[in-house]
Scaffold this active site. Structure first.
Site, PDB file in Angstrom:
ATOM      1  N   GLY A  11       0.940  -1.330   0.306  1.00 16.77           N
ATOM      2  CA  GLY A  11       0.021   0.186  -0.040  1.00 16.77           C
ATOM      3  C   GLY A  11       0.733   0.899  -0.188  1.00 16.77           C
ATOM      4  N   GLY A  17       1.347   5.165   3.263  1.00 19.68           N
ATOM      5  CA  GLY A  17       2.214   4.699   2.513  1.00 19.68           C
ATOM      6  C   GLY A  17       3.148   6.877   3.045  1.00 19.68           C
ATOM      7  NE  ARG A  94     -12.933   2.688  11.730  1.00 21.95           N
ATOM      8  CZ  ARG A  94     -13.884   3.690  12.451  1.00 21.95           C
ATOM      9  NH1 ARG A  94     -14.829   3.868  12.685  1.00 21.95           N
ATOM     10  NH2 ARG A  94     -12.936   4.299  13.454  1.00 21.95           N
ATOM     11  CG  ASN A 107      -9.139  -5.049   4.014  1.00 20.51           C
ATOM     12  OD1 ASN A 107      -9.251  -4.011   2.789  1.00 20.51           O
ATOM     13  ND2 ASN A 107      -9.326  -3.979   4.493  1.00 20.51           N
ATOM     14  CD  GLN A 114      -0.791  -8.286   1.531  1.00 24.66           C
ATOM     15  OE1 GLN A 114      -0.825  -8.277   2.260  1.00 24.66           O
ATOM     16  NE2 GLN A 114      -0.454  -7.730  -0.153  1.00 24.66           N
ATOM     17  CG  ASP A 161      -5.289   1.828  19.820  1.00 28.43           C
ATOM     18  OD1 ASP A 161      -6.010   2.590  19.424  1.00 28.43           O
ATOM     19  OD2 ASP A 161      -5.132   0.777  18.734  1.00 28.43           O
ATOM     20  CG  HIS A 189      -6.789  -0.765  16.588  1.00 29.03           C
ATOM     21  ND1 HIS A 189      -6.160   0.020  17.383  1.00 29.03           N
ATOM     22  CD2 HIS A 189      -6.827  -0.135  14.927  1.00 29.03           C
ATOM     23  CE1 HIS A 189      -6.322   1.428  15.825  1.00 29.03           C
ATOM     24  NE2 HIS A 189      -6.797   1.073  15.168  1.00 29.03           N
TER      25      HIS A 189
HETATM   26  N1  LIG Z   1      -4.004  -0.285  13.043  1.00 27.66           N
HETATM   27  C1  LIG Z   1      -4.104   0.848  12.794  1.00 27.66           C
HETATM   28  O1  LIG Z   1      -3.885   1.560  13.715  1.00 27.66           O
HETATM   29  C2  LIG Z   1      -4.404   1.781  10.985  1.00 27.66           C
HETATM   30  C3  LIG Z   1      -4.539   0.907  10.620  1.00 27.66           C
HETATM   31  N2  LIG Z   1      -4.915   1.814   9.426  1.00 27.66           N
HETATM   32  C4  LIG Z   1      -5.289   0.961   8.038  1.00 27.66           C
HETATM   33  O2  LIG Z   1      -4.757   1.071   7.942  1.00 27.66           O
HETATM   34  C5  LIG Z   1      -4.989   0.770   5.681  1.00 27.66           C
HETATM   35  C6  LIG Z   1      -4.122   1.694   4.657  1.00 27.66           C
HETATM   36  O3  LIG Z   1      -5.269   3.134   5.428  1.00 27.66           O
HETATM   37  P1  LIG Z   1      -4.831   3.538   4.067  1.00 27.66           P
HETATM   38  O4  LIG Z   1      -3.463   3.934   3.715  1.00 27.66           O
HETATM   39  O5  LIG Z   1      -5.517   5.787   4.458  1.00 27.66           O
HETATM   40  O6  LIG Z   1      -5.184   3.866   3.118  1.00 27.66           O
HETATM   41  P2  LIG Z   1      -5.709   4.178   1.148  1.00 27.66           P
HETATM   42  O7  LIG Z   1      -6.790   3.868   0.691  1.00 27.66           O
HETATM   43  O8  LIG Z   1      -5.540   5.849   1.046  1.00 27.66           O
HETATM   44  O9  LIG Z   1      -3.938   3.709   1.153  1.00 27.66           O
HETATM   45  C7  LIG Z   1      -4.472   1.611   0.970  1.00 27.66           C
HETATM   46  C8  LIG Z   1      -3.327   1.215   0.121  1.00 27.66           C
HETATM   47  O10 LIG Z   1      -2.959   0.064  -0.145  1.00 27.66           O
HETATM   48  C9  LIG Z   1      -3.473   0.292  -1.721  1.00 27.66           C
HETATM   49  N3  LIG Z   1      -3.884  -1.694  -1.921  1.00 27.66           N
HETATM   50  C10 LIG Z   1      -4.380  -2.377  -2.267  1.00 27.66           C
HETATM   51  N4  LIG Z   1      -4.743  -3.546  -1.415  1.00 27.66           N
HETATM   52  C11 LIG Z   1      -3.821  -3.787  -1.877  1.00 27.66           C
HETATM   53  C12 LIG Z   1      -3.027  -5.058  -1.568  1.00 27.66           C
HETATM   54  N5  LIG Z   1      -3.926  -6.189  -2.593  1.00 27.66           N
HETATM   55  N6  LIG Z   1      -1.060  -5.256  -1.838  1.00 27.66           N
HETATM   56  C13 LIG Z   1      -1.025  -4.091  -2.414  1.00 27.66           C
HETATM   57  N7  LIG Z   1      -1.293  -3.428  -1.929  1.00 27.66           N
HETATM   58  C14 LIG Z   1      -3.106  -2.823  -1.487  1.00 27.66           C
HETATM   59  C15 LIG Z   1      -3.733   0.531  -2.630  1.00 27.66           C
HETATM   60  O11 LIG Z   1      -3.836   0.758  -4.256  1.00 27.66           O
HETATM   61  C16 LIG Z   1      -3.230   1.725  -2.344  1.00 27.66           C
HETATM   62  O12 LIG Z   1      -2.825   3.182  -2.280  1.00 27.66           O
HETATM   63  C17 LIG Z   1      -6.650   0.852   6.367  1.00 27.66           C
HETATM   64  O13 LIG Z   1      -7.339  -0.287   5.894  1.00 27.66           O
HETATM   65  C18 LIG Z   1      -7.091   1.753   7.880  1.00 27.66           C
HETATM   66  O14 LIG Z   1      -8.107   1.810   7.919  1.00 27.66           O
HETATM   67  C19 LIG Z   1      -4.859   3.418   9.427  1.00 27.66           C
HETATM   68  C20 LIG Z   1      -5.044   3.653  10.803  1.00 27.66           C
HETATM   69  C21 LIG Z   1      -4.526   3.448  11.715  1.00 27.66           C
HETATM   70  O1  LIG Z   2     -10.446   4.511  12.433  1.00 29.30           O
HETATM   71  C1  LIG Z   2     -10.000   3.636  11.571  1.00 29.30           C
HETATM   72  O2  LIG Z   2     -10.512   3.082  11.041  1.00 29.30           O
HETATM   73  C2  LIG Z   2      -8.499   3.855  10.968  1.00 29.30           C
HETATM   74  C3  LIG Z   2      -8.323   3.240  12.143  1.00 29.30           C
HETATM   75  O3  LIG Z   2      -7.667   2.427  12.289  1.00 29.30           O
HETATM   76  C4  LIG Z   2      -7.824   4.633  13.391  1.00 29.30           C
HETATM   77  O4  LIG Z   2      -7.417   5.477  13.064  1.00 29.30           O
HETATM   78  O5  LIG Z   2      -7.359   4.403  14.752  1.00 29.30           O
END
Ligand SMILES: NC(=O)C1=CN([C@@H]2O[C@H](COP(=O)(O)OP(=O)(O)OC[C@H]3O[C@@H](n4cnc5c(N)ncnc54)[C@H](O)[C@@H]3O)[C@@H](O)[C@H]2O)C=CC1
Ligand SMILES: O=C([O-])CC(=O)C(=O)O
Length: 329
Positions: A11, A17, A94, A107, A114, A161, A189
């Protein structure tokens, strides 16, 4: 000069990223004397490929002394070949009105594929951080699809968190964030997570003695647990810079050691605190200098925390059932 660490990021053309890659290449993740080689895995479509090309042009334009090289790869097995650190960020985020569990079906297939690719190709000591939501269950899917790797290679990101909890507590007490130790966040989470100040100290003073219980239950805990939604409501998109920063912190401490500090990581349970073995769950951990970690054991949890942990276990069991089709027999 040290050999470069081989890092694969999925991503890389997305929001997180973009917020993470430049800091990895600048030395924030592995330290100021550790070169990195980046392998970038994006979706195989022209729009994503073009966006990734732009990101790589910018990375090149920064002339980072520690960036030993980079490549874009579309095949997951090739992308994970010999990688030592894998950041699995690529997934659908989301939008308003959704919970992270709503992303399960969208997802799960990504993390099965992967996990299988990591199983075949990655270093046997790879450190995998799953950021893509719902991250605990996605990490579990990847881990289950990589039976030849040690389950301890896999982790999910709850560091955001922990960072949110430290920041909220610092703001309330007026103490610097750096003076807070032993802050824990247990569980999933999701809004059910358990930010826990029971063992925390601020400049050596017991954190519970500095705030009242009502604030902890009615303000602090829900603010931390629902912060992701609050960011989406404010920004119209989910957290990116703070998520990237937490990913840097998580891998930094896992790779370099946490110097005795507690760091919250989503890791496969060893059965501690009644969490079923193998469930990927947020625990306070201590990472040794050699990069191996241990869950902090023997803590006397309050009855309230125990009940909340049980709720998280039930929630994650529900998520696991919902993705049963993605787990090999
Ligand atoms: N664990 C945590 O604390 C957090 C998790 N997240 C999660 O992180 C993830 C990414 O968020 P963003 O970067 O904002 O989303 P985004 O939509 O801006 O970027 C996601 C990227 O992943 C790529 N992608 C999708 N499927 C793929 C695959 N199979 N292989 C390689 N690349 C792929 C897309 O083309 C896109 O460039 C989301 O699931 C979001 O909910 C976001 C914030 C905090
Ligand atoms: O809330 C979301 O969907 C993104 C995330 O995981 C966070 O900000 O903690």
């Amino acid at each position: 000069m040290k050999a470069p660490v081989r890092v694969t990021v999925t991503g890389p053309a997305g929001q997180i990223g973009y917020a993470t890659l430049f800091r990895i290449a600048s030395g924030a993740m592995f330290g100021p004397d550790q070169p990195v080689f980046l392998t970038l895995l994006e979706r195989a479509n022209p729009t994503s490929a073009a966006a990734l090309k732009g990101v790589m042009m910018e990375l090149s334009d920064c002339a980072f002394p520690l960036l030993a090289g980079m490549r874009a790869v579309q095949d997951p097995v090739e992308a994970f070949r010999d990688c030592e650190v894998a950041l699995l960020i690529g997934a659908r985020p989301r939008g308003p009105g959704m919970e992270r569990a709503d992303l399960l079906e969208a997802n799960a297939a990504i993390f099965r594929q992967q996990g299988q690719a990591l199983n075949v190709a990655a270093s046997r000591n790879v450190k995998v951080l799953v950021v893509g939501n719902p991250c605990n269950t996605n990490a579990w899917i990847a881990m289950k699809n990589a039976p030849d790797l040690d389950p301890k290679c896999f982790s999910a990101m709850l560091r955001l968190d922990q960072n949110r909890a430290m920041s909220q507590f610092a703001e309330k007490t007026g103490a610097p964030v750096a003076s807070i130790e032993h802050m824990a966040v247990w569980g999933n989470h999701s809004p059910a997570m358990v930010p826990d100040i029971t063992f925390a100290t601020v400049e050596g003073k017991a954190a519970p003695s500095l705030v009242d219980d009502e604030w902890v239950k009615n303000d602090f805990m829900p603010t931390v647990a629902k912060r992701g939604s609050a960011i989406i409501a404010a920004r119209g998109a989910s957290s990116a810079a703070s998520a990237g920063s937490a990913a840097i912190d998580h891998i930094h401490d896992w790779f370099c050691g946490s110097e005795g500090r507690w760091v919250t990581m989503g890791v496969p349970s060893d059965g501690s605190y009644g969490v079923p073995e193998g469930m990927v769950f947020g625990f306070p951990c201590i990472v040794k200098e050699d990069g191996s970690y241990e869950i902090v054991k023997g803590l006397e949890l309050t009855e309230d925390t125990k009940a909340r942990i049980a709720k998280n276990v039930a929630e994650l069991q529900g998520e696991q059932q919902a993705v049963a089709a993605f787990i090999p027999n």
